[in-house]
Write an enzyme that holds these catalytic residues in place. Structure first.
Site, PDB file in Angstrom:
ATOM      1  N   CYS A  60       9.914  -3.361   2.185  1.00 19.31           N
ATOM      2  CA  CYS A  60       9.456  -2.658   3.381  1.00 19.31           C
ATOM      3  C   CYS A  60       9.816  -3.210   4.700  1.00 19.31           C
ATOM      4  CB  CYS A  60       7.895  -2.497   3.199  1.00 19.31           C
ATOM      5  SG  CYS A  60       6.966  -4.151   3.137  1.00 19.31           S
ATOM      6  N   HIS A 307       2.463  -5.978   4.601  1.00 22.60           N
ATOM      7  CA  HIS A 307       3.507  -4.564   4.762  1.00 22.60           C
ATOM      8  C   HIS A 307       4.003  -4.392   6.178  1.00 22.60           C
ATOM      9  CE1 HIS A 307       4.921  -0.874   3.491  1.00 22.60           C
ATOM     10  NE2 HIS A 307       3.986  -0.369   4.435  1.00 22.60           N
TER      11      HIS A 307
END
EC number: 3.4.19.12
Length: 545
Positions: A60, A307
């Site tokens: 990510c 994230h």
């Protein structure tokens, strides 16, 4: 000769059904070969966001960074022109060619809502299937792209300078000035940068962090400065300013510690529009406005966990959240409320020609502090207009109503009526061209010598103010004096002080011997081998990290 370029479709197996409504028109790229065989770009700009990116396992961080680079307007323009791949001698394994293919496929085929898989050429040298720092990957990618450009330039022009399209877009110059507190002598050092790290430990906003960067630092004791004029170590002050502003400004909020990677999770506000002029070493001319076009965000406790995702601004002005394969629309309020990690701003020197336009009416209102101060003073001393006390309707509406109710034909009849009352007769004798024009405008001429300023006013038709008392106007008529259009003012001599695409070498020609540093990251380990630095005459090499 006109050559149309077509590109392969993205993998339909990775399509996202929910993203198809976000994309509409496919851009058409046409490269026109000029007489000297140099391609000039002529293309219809992609309006929507790019494709989503597949997460190949803890990737990510690189997806978020690639989305920000893909939606960087100057970089996207250069990649879509295919200029680099036409001159590259070894496209296999070339980072610039891989980025060119990535940007082209993402933007030109985003109408179908496809999801792409990032090229291994862009990720294999860095990604080891574990979470990494997105900023570190971002700087690693820019460095390797810069090195790819240098290899091509050195093969074609062995004596060429160490400049590249990456430097032209993201590169700027720091000016570090040390001033001896005894003799007041100064020493300037210039260093290249691709990003601006900001200490946010005590800053509440990005503007405050920029001011803190320029705070003077005292050099005393063991850190005292050796002054060449005093010939000994002396107390000195050190200041750091941006000397050459980049086309694209990357502001990195230092949220992670260098050793443990712990995160400083605090709210730091940042503007949609930023004026960089007050932070320059030589702030001359008008405002130097930048517009926010991308934000890289991290959620989690450390840089090696959590994230990453990003927000990007499409060419038509709408904002989108790019979260791996998910591409969702959002508003600017949501973007400005995030705990940003990296902010991406694009320079808006020419507001009418850039990819992301800033509202012209808000330039001084948003950016210029002096304008804000003058505006507040005007509000304090402004008297209440008697026009607003009218119980009928506001003066602006009455002006519009009066303008709409008086047609062109009625105006001509009224003008002829006024001419008769003023006793003006048209003679058939031969007239001077200037007098003919004045009579057509219903203006009187003085026989005596006329000043040049009055001549200009009469030519512009501004002498109506002298005849208002003689006109037979309706009782409720409002006379409005309009200036000539200012639409074309300044086009013949546009502001040249804040032009984008600064040439660092040109800025240093009148300076003393300069220290040019290598491109380095803010922190983290180095992933690539740098080329050998050439010790040029009058320069000493300095590693700036």
């Amino acid at each position: 000769m006109v050559v149309s370029l077509s590109f392969p479709e993205a993998d339909p197996a990775l399509s996202s059904p929910g993203a198809q409504q976000l994309h509409q028109d496919e851009a058409q790229v046409v490269v026109e070969l000029t007489a000297n065989d140099k391609p000039s770009l002529s293309w219809e700009c992609p309006q929507g966001p790019g494709c989503g990116l597949q997460n190949t396992g803890n990737s990510c961080y690189l997806n978020a960074a690639l989305q920000c680079l893909t939606h960087t307007p100057p970089l996207a323009d250069y990649m879509l022109s295919q200029e680099y791949s036409q001159t590259c001698c070894s496209p296999e394994g070339c980072k610039m060619c891989a980025m060119e293919a990535h940007v082209t496929q993402s933007l030109l085929h985003s109408h179908s809502g496809d999801v792409m898989k990032p090229s291994q050429i862009l990720t294999s040298a860095f990604h080891k299937h574990q979470q990494e720092d997105a900023h570190e990957f971002l700087m690693f990618t820019l460095e390797t792209m810069h090195e790819s450009c240098l290899q091509v330039h050195r093969q074609s022009e062995p004596t060429s300078e160490d400049s590249s399209p990456i430097h032209d877009i993201f590169g700027g110059l720091w000016r570090s000035q040390i001033k001896c507190l005894h003799c007041q002598g100064t020493s300037d050092t210039y260093d290249r940068f691709l990003d601006v790290p900001l200490d946010i430990s005590s800053a509440q906003s990005v503007n405050q962090a920029l001011w803190d960067t320029e705070k003077s630092e005292e050099l005393r004791g063991e850190n005292a400065y050796y002054c060449g004029r005093c010939r000994q170590k002396m107390p000195a002050s050190k200041t750091l300013h941006i000397h050459s502003a980049p086309k694209v400004l990357l502001l990195v909020l230092k949220r992670f510690s260098a050793f443990m990677g712990n995160k400083l999770d605090r709210k730091v506000s940042y503007p949609e529009f930023l004026d960089l002029k007050p932070y320059l070493s030589q702030p001359t001319g008008g405002p130097l406005p930048y517009a926010l076009y991308a934000v890289l965000v991290h959620e989690g406790a450390t840089c090696h966990s959590g994230h990453y995702f990003s927000y990007v601004k499409a060419r038509h002005g709408a904002w989108y959240k790019m979260d791996d394969t998910k591409v969702t629309s959002c508003d600017v309020t949501s973007v400005l409320n995030e705990n940003a990690y990296v902010l991406f701003y694009v320079q808006q020197t020419d507001l009418k020609q850039v990819s992301i336009d800033m509202p012209e009416g808000r330039v001084h209102e948003v950016l210029d502090p002096e304008y804000q101060l003058k505006k507040s003073r005007r509000k304090k001393h402004k008297k209440k207009s008697p026009c607003t006390e009218d119980a009928g309707e506001p003066c602006k509406n009455r002006e519009k109503r009066a303008t709409k109710e008086t047609s062109l034909g009625e105006g001509k009849v009224l003008q002829e009526k006024n001419h008769k009352k003023a006793g003006q007769k048209h003679e058939n004798t031969k007239l001077v061209p200037q007098e003919q024009n004045h009579q057509k405008l219903g203006q009187k001429h003085r026989i005596n010598e006329i000043l040049p300023q009055e001549q200009n006013h009469q030519k512009a038709g501004q002498s109506l103010r002298n005849t208002e008392g003689e006109l037979d106007l309706p009782a409720d008529a409002i006379v409005i004096h309009l200036l000539r259009s200012t639409e074309n003012w300044g086009r013949d001599a546009p502001d040249k002080e804040n032009q984008p695409w600064h040439n660092a070498d040109r800025l240093l020609t009148s300076q003393d011997p300069v220290n040019t540093g290598q491109l380095c990251r803010q922190e983290g380990r180095r992933r690539s081998k740098k080329g050998k630095n050439k010790n040029k005459q009058g320069q000493r090499l300095l590693l700036v990290c």
